[in-house]
Design a protein around this motif. Sequence first.
Motif, short mmCIF file in Angstrom:
data_model
loop_
_atom_site.label_atom_id
_atom_site.label_comp_id
_atom_site.label_asym_id
_atom_site.label_seq_id
_atom_site.Cartn_x
_atom_site.Cartn_y
_atom_site.Cartn_z
N MET A 6 4.83 3.73 0.56
CA MET A 6 4.20 3.21 1.79
C MET A 6 4.92 1.93 2.24
SD MET A 6 1.86 5.09 3.08
CE MET A 6 0.94 4.05 4.22
N SER A 9 8.40 2.30 3.78
CA SER A 9 8.45 2.79 5.16
C SER A 9 7.84 1.79 6.15
CB SER A 9 7.73 4.14 5.26
OG SER A 9 6.35 3.99 4.95
N HIS A 10 7.50 0.61 5.67
CA HIS A 10 6.90 -0.42 6.55
C HIS A 10 8.03 -1.17 7.26
CE1 HIS A 10 4.76 -3.95 7.90
NE2 HIS A 10 3.62 -3.52 7.40
N PRO A 11 7.97 -1.26 8.59
CA PRO A 11 9.06 -1.88 9.34
C PRO A 11 9.36 -3.33 8.95
CG PRO A 11 7.50 -0.81 10.83
CD PRO A 11 6.91 -0.75 9.47
#
Lengths: 136, 136, 136, 136
Positions: A6, A9-11
């Motif tokens: 998670m 994939s966090h900007p």
Amino acid sequence: MDTQSMLMSHPSVQGRPSDAIVNCIEQCADCAATCIQCADACLAEDMVADLRRCISLDLDCADICTATGRIASRHAGADARVLHLALQACAEICRSCAEECERHAGMHEHCRICAEACRACLRSCEEAMERLPGLQ
Amino acid sequence: MDTQSMLMSHPSVQGRPSDAIVNCIEQCADCAATCIQCADACLAEDMVADLRRCISLDLDCADICTATGRIASRHAGADARVLHLALQACAEICRSCAEECERHAGMHEHCRICAEACRACLRSCEEAMERLPGLQ
Amino acid sequence: MDTQSMLMSHPSVQGRPSDAIVNCIEQCADCAATCIQCADACLAEDMVADLRRCISLDLDCADICTATGRIASRHAGADARVLHLALQACAEICRSCAEECERHAGMHEHCRICAEACRACLRSCEEAMERLPGLQ
Amino acid sequence: MDTQSMLMSHPSVQGRPSDAIVNCIEQCADCAATCIQCADACLAEDMVADLRRCISLDLDCADICTATGRIASRHAGADARVLHLALQACAEICRSCAEECERHAGMHEHCRICAEACRACLRSCEEAMERLPGLQ
């Protein structure tokens, strides 16, 4: 719970997320759930009157762990000082709750397991405070 | 919310409960609810991309205020040091969230109201830390 | 708590917000806080062993009221069916908790006040379910 | 999280706890944490304005999952009808949130993972509703 994927994939998380924060988020979730279960098991014990402090600390611990895990998950507008203070409060309640649970760990298996979850969460909060840049 | 009457009927609260703790519990509930509403109103604004930090701090603030209000309500097995650290974390997030909301209070009424709720909660946490015996 | 002003400044709320939703949000916050206090007061009573069910329902009620108040506050991407089911669950736990608290309302003032908060929250959930367009 | 061992040591759980309830408690904790992370990752995306509904449903889902996992953990004074309604609301928000996340799962890995967590939690709530005696 796949916190690492998670966060990858966090900007706002550049590259590989810190193991310390991943572990802390997961330990907070685990400890919160375990404390809720321990409070309820204590409430059902014959000797409930002797377990008041344990129940109360379990509930405090669940509430702070839930809040801390949520705050540690937020990177979109993170305030390092707030996270640090939340981790400090979380570490302290985990220590208090672990100490109380350990007092009757020999008698109640749920307190023994809960003390372990609190100790693991305490360590993960301490490691997050030590390792994270800008948190000190 | 009639926190004073509730605490007056609590077996562990001797006599009249501290005004500071009563006020702190109520401000935490108010601030948590207001922050949830502010986060959602910000999310619906056209300029949502400029309000990311505000949304994130609102959500952090709601989570800590909820936890702190619950902990401040528990007197059956209270641990003064844990409450003190929760109040400290709560005061800090209220300050951060108020400062952020104040930046666009002129443009968004919900941020103006939310900043006020955060300032009131911050003051109530500081007063609780100052006034409560054993909390320092 | 000035929920009406907050909702009036929310970009997705057109005109004056529904009194039913404003009241429901405020009753949920009030009931959640009151149930947390009642659970803790029950835990401190000499007859705690007789109050187990009350404590457990208080905690359930606080948790659903907190979640329902938060969901009722969100209009940015609202899902009417989800809100309706949350209100239904919230109304049911408020009824159960009120009935249990009423059993010892004569003996414990905190249970009497808590039962009233639960009844008020139950009514506000029912009114929100009746009045809100698209919620049925 | 060792929910099975915790429940096996709970005085009110006779013998081996239901796999359905153990799984449901763990999926609720997992889904709540994942939704909080997905909301924050969506908030940090360039296209945040297109992700408003996703963020809002993520936050609703996290709140109901947290409440439902806590209620499912309480056996000391359990009210089967309340748990059933909480599971129903939880299943519905998990379905809504999964459907929304699936719309941009190809573009955002965090939404893909979150949709999976929501689907798993939805199944676990449905199984808990089907299998538990007295819940229907």
